[in-house]
Write a protein that holds these residues in place. Structure first.
Motif, PDB file in Angstrom:
ATOM      1  N   THR A 159       0.825  -1.204   0.000  1.00 20.45           N
ATOM      2  CA  THR A 159       0.000   0.000   0.000  1.00 20.45           C
ATOM      3  C   THR A 159       0.865   1.263   0.000  1.00 20.45           C
TER       4      THR A 159
ATOM      5  N   TYR B 287      -6.464  -1.277  -0.879  1.00 20.91           N
ATOM      6  CA  TYR B 287      -7.169  -0.060  -0.505  1.00 20.91           C
ATOM      7  C   TYR B 287      -8.663  -0.386  -0.432  1.00 20.91           C
TER       8      TYR B 287
ATOM      9  N   TYR C  14      -6.062   8.494   0.359  1.00 21.92           N
ATOM     10  CA  TYR C  14      -5.831   7.412   1.321  1.00 21.92           C
ATOM     11  C   TYR C  14      -6.101   7.883   2.748  1.00 21.92           C
TER      12      TYR C  14
ATOM     13  N   ASP D 239      -2.199  -3.209   4.639  1.00 17.41           N
ATOM     14  CA  ASP D 239      -1.142  -3.325   3.645  1.00 17.41           C
ATOM     15  C   ASP D 239      -1.560  -4.253   2.503  1.00 17.41           C
TER      16      ASP D 239
ATOM     17  N   LYS E 114      -7.889   0.664   5.718  1.00 17.51           N
ATOM     18  CA  LYS E 114      -6.444   0.893   5.635  1.00 17.51           C
ATOM     19  C   LYS E 114      -5.710  -0.359   6.096  1.00 17.51           C
TER      20      LYS E 114
END
Length: 408
Positions: A170, A190, A177, A187, A185
């Protein structure tokens, strides 16, 4: 139907105020299913603070000043501008097209809003609609040299894709974001939209409204209940809820699988998604099944499928639709621009209007009538906190046990 065991209520999130960023309506914070502990953040500023300040300050302190610091925007940010997004995909690097792969039926609804991205960047979006299995197989087969630029997958698939270096980590500096809610949120992807699970039923045959996940295993409806197949986000949601009701959690689903195995001969079928069996639902052959709220309500409103939808008394997990960017993309900047656009205001409204999905934006303002029709709705208190990363880490063992006990 089934009474609610007290132990089942313990995991229902604490009003989930920030998940409630899901589709945020004016003064309400509005977040399928799922990550950090967003629920505690809004406590920093409560609705009572403005009333206290005038008592401590002399009359020369304006009483309405606190209204300039809304508690529902903990990040203090808004949506990125379209110019910010376009800057990621300048004309000198922009390809003629980006390939976006997702579930069937989404192009028709979302094409009008993605045309804004095309006007902004000059990049066409080529839609590749397919089943999740085909999508994951293609992503893995093309690892490092993808023909896909952006893919939509359930959040439960993201950890394995990242661990196997199939998708990019990410980029937390990506425009739009910062304004995402906590569960969106994580890794490797999204969170672009949120979905809530529950029970769909045909009221002509199921005359008592289901109020527990255990109703999906009720022998009184033998032969009329369709259960989710595996692997499937709905399947993991059901197994997690059965485990929680039994005093466990999502880290060990074996006892829940045992419950499904004991009922499997009474099930009508195991299904991947409700649209594939609408003929049987219409005929009354299938009378009750797990579904996503927005999917069930749209089936009723748009195609006159005879169903109602309910979130059981124990609450229900969320799932997050995750946008991922395959590693090795030749168009990384423009792929990131497309993701940033899909997280933005125009796209978030389109997801809600077209699919009745909850928003993953902490700052989105929706029409109150639309917001009240979403699953999850803004302010929902019936959301159960399930850790999809834990489920993903145990996928191999879970599926092995499922195949031995249920499929065989």
């Amino acid at each position: 139907m089934h009474s609610l065991p007290l132990s089942a209520r313990r995991r229902t999130t604490r009003a989930l105020a920030p998940i409630i960023a899901l589709g945020l309506v004016a003064a309400a914070c509005g977040s399928d299913e799922a990550a950090d502990e967003p629920a505690d953040e809004p406590a920093e500023t409560t609705a009572e603070e403005p009333a206290e300040e005038p008592a401590e300050e002399p009359a020369d302190e304006p009483a309405d000043e606190p209204a300039d610091e809304p508690a529902e925007e903990p990040s203090g940010v808004g949506f990125a501008s379209l110019d910010e997004i376009a800057a990621l995909c300048p004309a000198d690097i922009a390809p003629d097209k980006l390939v976006f792969t997702t579930f069937p039926g989404q192009q028709e609804a979302m094409d009008p809003v993605t045309e804004i991205f095309t006007e902004l960047t000059g990049v066409d979006i080529e839609w590749l609609e397919n089943g999740l299995g085909d999508r994951l197989t293609k992503l893995a087969a093309e690892k490092g040299s993808p023909t896909i630029d952006v893919a939509l997958v359930p959040i439960a698939e993201t950890p394995a894709l990242l661990a196997n270096e199939i998708v990019e980590p990410t980029n937390t500096d990506l425009p739009n974001y910062e304004q995402l809610i906590g569960p969106a949120k994580y890794d490797g992807g999204y969170g672009v939209s949120a979905l809530q699970f529950g029970i769909a039923y045909n009221p002509e045959f199921i005359t008592e409204v289901p109020d527990s996940w255990l109703d999906l295993l009720d022998p009184a409806y033998s032969g009329a209940i369709a259960l989710p197949s595996m692997p499937n986000s709905g399947g993991y949601a059901l197994l997690s809820m059965l485990s929680i009701i039994g005093g466990g959690d999502e880290s060990d689903l074996t006892a829940a699988i045992d419950q499904i195995a004991a009922y499997k001969d009474d099930a009508h079928s195991f299904i991947g998604s409700s649209p594939t069996v609408e003929e049987q639902i219409n005929s009354g052959e299938i009378q009750m099944y797990l579904d996503i709220g927005g999917v069930a309500v749209r089936a009723k409103n748009e195609r006159n499928v005879p169903v109602e939808f309910v979130v059981p008394a124990e609450g229900a997990p969320l799932s997050i639709n995750s946008l991922v960017i395959p590693t090795g993309s030749d168009h990384l900047g423009c792929a990131e621009a497309f993701v940033a656009f899909m997280l933005g205001e125009e796209s978030q409204i389109a997801w809600a209007e077209a699919f009745l999905y909850g928003s993953t934006s902490s700052v989105l303002e929706l029409d109150p009538e639309l917001a009240s029709s979403l699953y999850p709705a803004p302010g929902a208190t019936d959301i159960v906190d399930v850790d999809w990363s834990v489920i993903a880490a145990n996928t191999a063992d879970t599926l092995d046990y499922w195949n031995r006990e249920v499929t065989s």
